[in-house]
Design an enzyme around this catalytic site. Sequence first.
Site, PDB file in Angstrom:
ATOM      1  N   ASP A  56       0.883  -1.253  -0.017  1.00 16.50           N
ATOM      2  CA  ASP A  56       0.117   0.084  -0.026  1.00 16.50           C
ATOM      3  C   ASP A  56       0.803   1.360   0.068  1.00 16.50           C
ATOM      4  OD1 ASP A  56      -2.452  -1.442   0.152  1.00 16.50           O
ATOM      5  OD2 ASP A  56      -2.504  -1.673   2.316  1.00 16.50           O
ATOM      6  N   TYR A 115       6.899 -10.635   6.459  1.00 15.58           N
ATOM      7  CA  TYR A 115       6.697  -9.449   7.021  1.00 15.58           C
ATOM      8  C   TYR A 115       6.994  -9.188   8.278  1.00 15.58           C
ATOM      9  CZ  TYR A 115       3.547  -8.144   2.984  1.00 15.58           C
ATOM     10  OH  TYR A 115       2.817  -8.015   1.514  1.00 15.58           O
TER      11      TYR A 115
END
Length: 427
Positions: A56, A115
């Site tokens: 994003d 992540y």
Amino acid sequence: MGFCGAGYNGMQIQTEPGIKTIEGTLFNALVKVGAVSKDNADNPTKVNLGRAARTDAGVHAAGNLVSMKVITAIPGVDDFVGRVNEELPPEIRLWGVVRVQKSFNARTSCDSRKYTYYFPSYLLIPPKPESGLFEALRRTGSEVPSHPFWTKLEANSTLENDLAAKRAFRASPEQVQALRETAKKFEGTHNFHNFTVGRDFSDRSTQRHMKLIEIADPVVYGSTEWISVLFHGQSFMLHQLRKMMSALVLTCRTGTPPQIIEELYGPRMVFIPKMPALGLLLEYPIFDTYNRRIVTVNEKLQPNDEEYRPPIDFEIHREAIDQFKQEHIYTRMRAIEDREAVFDAWIRSIDAYSGNDLSYLSSKAVIPPSAIIRKGERRPDPFREKRRFDSTTFTAGGNDIAAVEEQEFEEEGEVTLNKAQLADLEG
């Protein structure tokens, strides 16, 4: 490649002119060095541009992979990677180029992704006595844990003094162990419908597999102690990681037993707020299945043979990646927190809430009827999230803790995206 996403409108290239993206910047650099022909320079789809993980706006990646048809034998260019990096800004780095099989697809050939989420340990301090959340949990009969942190502060302490005390806070071994025990509840295959938006319990796509969750020992930088959480999963839905982190932190700071995570996999719909985007980092995608397949292809070949296909391995760039993370991601992340107190503003927005949406955070580890969300039914006093916490870009010198506290809340609207659009937004 790796990048600091601050100031960019996400990873994926946009068709609208003037929108700054990571892929758009990379594509322009490749055009400049001659890796993309003039005939293909007007449209990235002509070279089959794809990516392993979509990030994003503002989100960083120490490692990500873009696949496309490029010209690597460029006259006068001996070092392809070095030449492309000359055309890229310092916050975007190309680590290497690997020739792949024609059937390769950056997204579908990716087995899993790693992540990291990075946060100040002071978020583990229990809710302040007499705060909205503290009183809301007491109404449910929950035993809200007390903490000496609050008794040491003066009654008339200012927000600035509170923040200074929080930054001096150090998580106890028991708190770190509670994090690790709760994080174990995420591992395996579960229905994560409550950890995303726009998906129902009955939607099979909400079944996701988490391979491993690792929580590192706390480390002090400056005056603040930080904790990093590594997530290794096959794939992640929109906002899933930030909601998983929120559930992890809020469960531990309120003394809620880890079993509440298992309750959140059930059919009842509840609200889980998102942690700030500032702490999120894509480590790198993993291609184990593809790498195993090309072992057979390479059996009788030498690395200089035309048909030889090298494995995709980010670890061979580990030294450069770690240096980049420190210089362009973590140092910047900590500087923003020092200046803007983003995580403190977020946790105060949580503690200010006195409604029922978070009443599943209790010593009973059950979801009470008051916390259940029913479609089409408007609930009283819903939690409203601040769009500010979706950002990783902040204006230098704009710190005003009191102003942050008073910012208008905005409720996340109904998601109207279809399944294909939601899938495209996954990490």
